[in-house]
Design a protein around this motif. Sequence first.
Motif, PDB file in Angstrom:
ATOM      1  N   UNK A 118       0.805  -1.222   0.000  1.00 43.04           N
ATOM      2  CA  UNK A 118       0.000   0.000   0.000  1.00 43.04           C
ATOM      3  C   UNK A 118       0.841   1.276   0.000  1.00 43.04           C
ATOM      4  N   UNK A 119       1.955   1.263   0.722  1.00 43.55           N
ATOM      5  CA  UNK A 119       2.814   2.448   0.769  1.00 43.55           C
ATOM      6  C   UNK A 119       3.381   2.750  -0.617  1.00 43.55           C
ATOM      7  N   UNK A 120       3.924   1.721  -1.286  1.00 44.82           N
ATOM      8  CA  UNK A 120       4.476   1.940  -2.618  1.00 44.82           C
ATOM      9  C   UNK A 120       3.382   2.282  -3.626  1.00 44.82           C
ATOM     10  N   UNK A 121       2.208   1.681  -3.464  1.00 43.31           N
ATOM     11  CA  UNK A 121       1.094   2.004  -4.352  1.00 43.31           C
ATOM     12  C   UNK A 121       0.714   3.473  -4.270  1.00 43.31           C
ATOM     13  N   UNK A 122       0.641   3.994  -3.041  1.00 43.79           N
ATOM     14  CA  UNK A 122       0.326   5.413  -2.845  1.00 43.79           C
ATOM     15  C   UNK A 122       1.449   6.288  -3.389  1.00 43.79           C
ATOM     16  N   UNK A 123       2.694   5.896  -3.152  1.00 46.54           N
ATOM     17  CA  UNK A 123       3.830   6.662  -3.693  1.00 46.54           C
ATOM     18  C   UNK A 123       3.806   6.682  -5.222  1.00 46.54           C
ATOM     19  N   UNK A 124       3.514   5.540  -5.846  1.00 48.15           N
ATOM     20  CA  UNK A 124       3.399   5.481  -7.306  1.00 48.15           C
ATOM     21  C   UNK A 124       2.316   6.444  -7.784  1.00 48.15           C
ATOM     22  N   UNK A 125       1.158   6.412  -7.109  1.00 49.99           N
ATOM     23  CA  UNK A 125       0.024   7.234  -7.545  1.00 49.99           C
ATOM     24  C   UNK A 125       0.349   8.721  -7.396  1.00 49.99           C
ATOM     25  N   UNK A 126       0.926   9.114  -6.270  1.00 48.92           N
ATOM     26  CA  UNK A 126       1.248  10.525  -6.038  1.00 48.92           C
ATOM     27  C   UNK A 126       2.336  10.991  -7.002  1.00 48.92           C
ATOM     28  N   UNK A 127       3.393  10.190  -7.153  1.00 52.22           N
ATOM     29  CA  UNK A 127       4.473  10.555  -8.065  1.00 52.22           C
ATOM     30  C   UNK A 127       3.978  10.633  -9.505  1.00 52.22           C
ATOM     31  N   UNK A 128       3.145   9.674  -9.911  1.00 51.58           N
ATOM     32  CA  UNK A 128       2.576   9.700 -11.256  1.00 51.58           C
ATOM     33  C   UNK A 128       1.740  10.938 -11.492  1.00 51.58           C
ATOM     34  N   UNK A 129       0.942  11.333 -10.484  1.00 46.93           N
ATOM     35  CA  UNK A 129       0.112  12.530 -10.613  1.00 46.93           C
ATOM     36  C   UNK A 129       0.971  13.784 -10.722  1.00 46.93           C
ATOM     37  N   UNK A 130       2.030  13.864  -9.925  1.00 48.56           N
ATOM     38  CA  UNK A 130       2.931  15.029  -9.983  1.00 48.56           C
ATOM     39  C   UNK A 130       3.621  15.098 -11.342  1.00 48.56           C
ATOM     40  N   UNK A 131       4.126  13.964 -11.824  1.00 49.31           N
ATOM     41  CA  UNK A 131       4.792  13.954 -13.127  1.00 49.31           C
ATOM     42  C   UNK A 131       3.822  14.313 -14.255  1.00 49.31           C
ATOM     43  N   UNK A 132       2.584  13.852 -14.137  1.00 49.52           N
ATOM     44  CA  UNK A 132       1.578  14.198 -15.142  1.00 49.52           C
ATOM     45  C   UNK A 132       1.319  15.700 -15.136  1.00 49.52           C
ATOM     46  N   UNK A 133       1.190  16.283 -13.944  1.00 50.84           N
ATOM     47  CA  UNK A 133       0.895  17.717 -13.834  1.00 50.84           C
ATOM     48  C   UNK A 133       2.044  18.592 -14.314  1.00 50.84           C
ATOM     49  N   UNK A 134       3.269  18.117 -14.203  1.00 54.01           N
ATOM     50  CA  UNK A 134       4.423  18.927 -14.616  1.00 54.01           C
ATOM     51  C   UNK A 134       4.893  18.601 -16.017  1.00 54.01           C
ATOM     52  N   UNK A 135       4.214  17.703 -16.694  1.00 59.68           N
ATOM     53  CA  UNK A 135       4.619  17.287 -18.036  1.00 59.68           C
ATOM     54  C   UNK A 135       4.278  18.348 -19.076  1.00 59.68           C
ATOM     55  N   UNK A 136       5.055  18.367 -20.149  1.00 64.35           N
ATOM     56  CA  UNK A 136       4.790  19.278 -21.273  1.00 64.35           C
ATOM     57  C   UNK A 136       3.953  18.596 -22.349  1.00 64.35           C
ATOM     58  N   UNK A 137       3.540  17.362 -22.111  1.00 64.47           N
ATOM     59  CA  UNK A 137       2.874  16.568 -23.147  1.00 64.47           C
ATOM     60  C   UNK A 137       1.358  16.715 -23.168  1.00 64.47           C
TER      61      UNK A 137
END
Length: 198
Positions: A118-137
């Motif tokens: 669960x900890x890694x799952x939440x970290x994946x989700x948060x990191x993925x959301x941050x990377x999506x929000x900061x992406x130029x794509x």
Amino acid sequence: MKTPADPVRDYLAAVEREASALPADRRHELLADLAEHIEVTRAERPDTATGEVLAALGDPRVIAATALAEAGNGDAEAPARGGAGAPARRGKVHPLVPLLMLTLSLPFMMVFPDHPGPLFGVLFRVTGAVLLCTSVHWSPVRKTTGVLLAAVLPTAVIAAWNLSGGGPAGDTPALWANLATLALLSGTAAWLWRVRRV
């Protein structure tokens, strides 16, 4: 008489005008990428109007500003390194990275239901959301939609189930709920991949 290619030519000319401060090779690369993206999108979705394809790409000023900002970041670093070699492109993560992190967060928690899953799952989700929000794509609207569908909604539903105790009880209902959530995550990732800026 106007041909169907006129809106595309006008759009690319607007991007070229707005990006005139870019070095010629980068400007030509940007225009070639945009033209290819438009061509591929029109081939994949022949029923979509050209205006819709161009609107999905975004405002030419925003595209040019993003390209200029990326070039500025790289050029600003070049003198610090002695000006040798190609400038680094900071902040540009491959578009597949946030999509995989958002999609794989749930299977990771399903495969490893106890610590540390669960900890890694939440970290994946948060990191993925941050990377999506900061992406130029993606455009801001698509970023917001992607984060809401792939991060906020599944998290809110799972939290509500756990807090209320009314979540799916037993193995079969829980499996169906997880599969439905995984379908939502996969569908959102597929949509974001399809509408990304090249």
